[in-house]
Design a protein around this motif. Structure first.
Motif, PDB file in Angstrom:
ATOM      1  N   GLU A   1      12.075  27.146 -77.657  1.00  0.00           N
ATOM      2  CA  GLU A   1      12.089  25.774 -78.157  1.00  0.00           C
ATOM      3  C   GLU A   1      13.183  25.574 -79.204  1.00  0.00           C
ATOM      4  O   GLU A   1      13.755  24.482 -79.299  1.00  0.00           O
ATOM      5  CB  GLU A   1      10.715  25.415 -78.725  1.00  0.00           C
ATOM      6  N   ALA A   2      13.489  26.623 -79.974  1.00  0.00           N
ATOM      7  CA  ALA A   2      14.588  26.528 -80.939  1.00  0.00           C
ATOM      8  C   ALA A   2      15.930  26.372 -80.230  1.00  0.00           C
ATOM      9  O   ALA A   2      16.900  25.869 -80.818  1.00  0.00           O
ATOM     10  CB  ALA A   2      14.607  27.766 -81.835  1.00  0.00           C
ATOM     11  N   HIS A   3      16.017  26.791 -78.960  1.00  0.00           N
ATOM     12  CA  HIS A   3      17.228  26.624 -78.155  1.00  0.00           C
ATOM     13  C   HIS A   3      17.234  25.286 -77.417  1.00  0.00           C
ATOM     14  O   HIS A   3      18.180  24.989 -76.677  1.00  0.00           O
ATOM     15  CB  HIS A   3      17.343  27.762 -77.137  1.00  0.00           C
ATOM     16  N   GLY A   4      16.174  24.497 -77.564  1.00  0.00           N
ATOM     17  CA  GLY A   4      16.099  23.223 -76.863  1.00  0.00           C
ATOM     18  C   GLY A   4      15.554  23.333 -75.453  1.00  0.00           C
ATOM     19  O   GLY A   4      15.724  22.414 -74.645  1.00  0.00           O
ATOM     20  N   GLY A   5      14.891  24.448 -75.146  1.00  0.00           N
ATOM     21  CA  GLY A   5      14.341  24.643 -73.806  1.00  0.00           C
ATOM     22  C   GLY A   5      12.830  24.564 -73.782  1.00  0.00           C
ATOM     23  O   GLY A   5      12.182  24.227 -74.785  1.00  0.00           O
ATOM     24  N   GLU A   6      12.258  24.888 -72.632  1.00  0.00           N
ATOM     25  CA  GLU A   6      10.810  24.901 -72.448  1.00  0.00           C
ATOM     26  C   GLU A   6      10.398  26.239 -71.849  1.00  0.00           C
ATOM     27  O   GLU A   6      11.213  26.925 -71.224  1.00  0.00           O
ATOM     28  CB  GLU A   6      10.360  23.761 -71.527  1.00  0.00           C
TER      29      GLU A   6
END
Length: 331
Positions: free
Chosen positions: A307-312
């Protein structure tokens, strides 16, 4: 806590099913009906009494509804509504604080249980091996080496295990407080995945597992923290090895889907029960049907990193047919 009056129209927020007769009697006025509605809903009425907690944070809205056309609220009704809003705010805020304190106590107890359980094995190994060295020294046997190479390796492995748990606990603290740092740089995703797969190849051989790599021919570069993504992959692959029986198969895949890369680790293990799936990414949680394996922090940390990378991150599983844990990274 304060209940601030904003208007003189209708409907008390809350849940009508939970309103007792005594409370209804207290709120009943001649020509005035009171109804309770879900606090989480949005209200169409223009006038409302806002229920606010300390600091002015809105936690609900109180509306008074008249059933008699043309009637107006008198000051006594306004005063009662104001007092009720204050009491409701006090009760709701106290309930929230109570739940937060209980959650904090549970988290503290969970952390202590993890530390006491998972640190015991490596610490005991270090104590036993160093004790053996001291015993040899006391025997003054010049011919026998103080410590064999395999004993040194065992001590180092135990120390690394203990250090790994400490690092996990620090990551959990950073994630829960929103302080997890990811140092993202342009990374060749294909090389990163190959490195992770190569690292686990000997492990797969030792466990008698078939290891399949299913990558797109040309994977893009991504903006990512290489160390953190390796941490996620190591956790997912390690779990797959742990729960897949000998002779099974593990597939690591990576495919571009729209503006994301979807990376998956699929196994032929026992699968996850549907009731357990929603809790898989909670910290300290482990499926009760499985033997205790690890601290129960890995998937929680993996979720925080992704989530810190903008993913799921997610999982698809079927009992008896295995599971696929997947996550996405923006291109």
């Amino acid at each position: 806590m304060v209940g601030r009056l904003q208007g003189r129209s209708a409907v008390i927020t809350g849940a009508s099913r939970g309103l007792g007769k005594a409370a209804a009697d207290l709120l009943a006025f001649e020509g005035c009906a009171v109804a309770l509605i879900d606090l989480k809903a949005h209200w169409a009425q223009a006038a409302a009494d806002e229920i606010t907690a300390a600091g002015g944070r809105a936690i609900g809205a109180l509306h008074l509804v008249r059933t008699r056309p043309g009637a107006h609220h008198v000051m006594e009704e306004v005063h009662v509504a104001d007092q009720f809003a204050g009491l409701a705010a006090l009760a709701l805020e106290n309930a929230r604080l109570y739940q937060e304190s209980r959650r904090a106590v549970r988290e503290r107890d969970d952390m202590l249980a993890i530390v006491s359980h998972d640190l015991r094995n490596p610490v005991n190994a270090i104590v036993m091996l160093t004790g053996a060295v001291l015993a040899r020294e006391a025997a003054d046997d010049d011919e026998a080496p103080l410590m064999a190479r395999d004993e040194v390796e065992s001590i180092r492995a135990a120390a690394r295990q203990a250090d790994g748990l400490i690092q996990d606990l620090q990551d959990v603290s950073r994630i829960s407080t929103g302080r997890l740092r990811v140092e993202r740089r342009r990374t060749a995703l294909g090389e990163l995945l190959k490195e992770a797969a190569d690292l686990f190849e000997p492990v797969m051989v030792d466990a008698a597992l078939r290891f399949v790599r299913d990558f797109d021919r040309s994977l893009p570069t991504v903006l990512a923290d290489t160390h953190r993504l390796q941490q996620v992959l190591s956790n997912l692959l390690g779990n797959a090895v742990r729960f897949t029986p000998h002779g099974g198969e593990i597939v690591i895949s990576a495919h571009v889907v729209d503006d994301m890369v979807r990376i998956g680790v699929k196994d032929t293990g026992p699968g996850v029960a549907p009731d357990d799936v929603p809790r898989l990414f909670e910290r300290y949680w482990q499926a009760p049907r499985l033997l205790r394996a690890g601290s129960g922090l890995g998937l929680y940390i993996a979720k925080g990193i992704v989530e810190a990378h903008g993913g799921e991150i997610g999982v698809e599983s079927e009992i008896g047919a295995g599971s696929e844990f997947w996550f996405t990274i923006p291109v």
